[in-house]
Motif scaffolding. Structure first.
Motif, mmCIF file in Angstrom:
data_model
loop_
_atom_site.group_PDB
_atom_site.id
_atom_site.type_symbol
_atom_site.label_atom_id
_atom_site.label_comp_id
_atom_site.label_asym_id
_atom_site.label_seq_id
_atom_site.Cartn_x
_atom_site.Cartn_y
_atom_site.Cartn_z
ATOM 1 N N THR A 128 -16.824 0.310 27.785
ATOM 2 C CA THR A 128 -16.072 1.553 28.118
ATOM 3 C C THR A 128 -15.482 2.040 26.995
ATOM 4 O O THR A 128 -15.501 3.094 26.632
ATOM 5 C CB THR A 128 -14.635 0.906 29.128
ATOM 6 N N ILE A 129 -15.134 1.182 26.010
ATOM 7 C CA ILE A 129 -14.662 1.726 24.753
ATOM 8 C C ILE A 129 -15.664 2.251 23.992
ATOM 9 O O ILE A 129 -15.405 3.313 23.599
ATOM 10 C CB ILE A 129 -14.068 0.175 23.976
ATOM 11 N N LEU A 130 -16.851 1.618 24.096
ATOM 12 C CA LEU A 130 -17.921 2.530 23.264
ATOM 13 C C LEU A 130 -18.413 3.731 23.900
ATOM 14 O O LEU A 130 -18.580 4.775 23.200
ATOM 15 C CB LEU A 130 -19.140 1.592 23.062
ATOM 16 N N ASP A 131 -18.301 3.991 25.151
ATOM 17 C CA ASP A 131 -18.528 5.067 25.820
ATOM 18 C C ASP A 131 -17.424 6.256 25.140
ATOM 19 O O ASP A 131 -17.610 7.484 25.111
ATOM 20 C CB ASP A 131 -18.284 5.092 27.406
ATOM 21 N N MET A 132 -16.231 5.852 25.315
ATOM 22 C CA MET A 132 -15.329 6.604 24.812
ATOM 23 C C MET A 132 -15.206 7.021 23.326
ATOM 24 O O MET A 132 -15.158 8.131 22.877
ATOM 25 C CB MET A 132 -13.859 5.834 24.922
ATOM 26 N N LEU A 133 -15.749 6.112 22.493
ATOM 27 C CA LEU A 133 -15.820 6.534 20.950
ATOM 28 C C LEU A 133 -17.071 7.133 20.824
ATOM 29 O O LEU A 133 -17.114 8.639 20.284
ATOM 30 C CB LEU A 133 -16.243 5.348 20.257
#
Ligand code: ADP
Ligand code: MG
Length: 236
Positions: free
Chosen positions: A184-189
């Motif tokens: 999820t965090i990677l998607d956001m970045l």
């Protein structure tokens, strides 16, 4: 004038003293990162990933070489101006979170916004938005010691991104997260870079992250080299 987050590193050298011996961690390292580019930095533990990110952020100073971000030459700024530059332009996601333990999650996210000059209302809205984005919309009032490692990391990520920095430096940002939260965090970045033309340098051990990178580099022996084939990596 439009701010640019183009990064230019020339002949960067950083040494540490170990008793009598000098250990050269970065040895005339060169790198050019275009605005809007996402760089993944691989390398064994101790290879100098954190050292490099600390130099680019201006937290630390090189022994030799040049660091330019847009039109700003960090070597020409004193410590105070480097700090101001960092607050304004850089979002740093630390390996060890670096949350302030006496502040709540929301207050941690608010701090850089207030330092940048946002009003209470603006800052409050942004903090709420970003805490929600990292899945912690209901934990704003919690103090860091009430949060798990992964939750603290997500607060640190919200804090680094809320002030819309042009350059994001991330030091193993998913190291403390379970697979799903990490994704999820990677998607956001990734979304941030693609939609807002932000520049990211992300240090990691996680090879899955390489899939979303524009370029994967390995730091070894104090310099960088491109990784074309991940199976040829020296391991980390
Ligand atoms: P990585 O992030 O890739 O694991 P680091 O940049 O943290 O590597 O460290 C690179 C090398 O520099 C290591 O050998 C580490 O022990 C050394 N080092 C890092 N910071 C310091 C410091 N403040 N003083 C002395 N040695 C350091
Ligand atoms: Mg490190």
């Amino acid at each position: 004038m439009k701010k640019s987050s183009h990064i230019y590193l020339k002949n960067l050298t950083k040494e540490y003293q170990e008793g009598e011996k000098t250990r050269k961690v970065l040895d005339q390292l060169n790198l050019n990162v275009a605005e809007g580019e996402m760089i993944v930095l691989l390398g064994r533990s101790g290879s100098g990933k954190s050292t490099l990110l600390n130099l680019v952020s201006g937290i630390d100073k090189p022994d030799a070489g040049e660091i330019k971000i847009g039109d700003t030459n960090l070597g020409e700024l004193n410590e105070k101006d480097r700090t101001l530059f960092r607050r304004k332009n850089i979002g740093f996601i630390f390996q060890s979170f670096n949350l302030i333990s006496t502040l709540t999650a929301k207050e941690n996210v608010l701090l850089p916004l207030k330092l940048k000059g946002d009003t209470d209302e603006e800052a409050g809205q942004k903090a709420d938005t970003f805490l929600k984005e990292v899945g912690l919309g209901d934990r704003g009032d919690s103090y860091p010691d009430r949060l798990s490692g992964g939750e603290q990391q997500r607060v640190a990520i919200a804090r680094a991104l809320a002030h819309a920095p042009m350059l994001i430096l991330a030091d193993e940002p998913t190291g403390n997260l379970d697979y799903e939260t990490g994704a999820t965090i990677l998607d956001m970045l990734n979304k941030l870079v693609r939609e807002n033309n932000r520049t990211i340098i992300l240090a990691t051990h996680d090879r899955d992250i390489c899939k979303i990178a524009d370029r994967v580099l390995e730091i070894r022996g104090g310099t960088l080299s491109p990784v074309e084939d991940l199976s040829e990596m020296t391991g980390s």
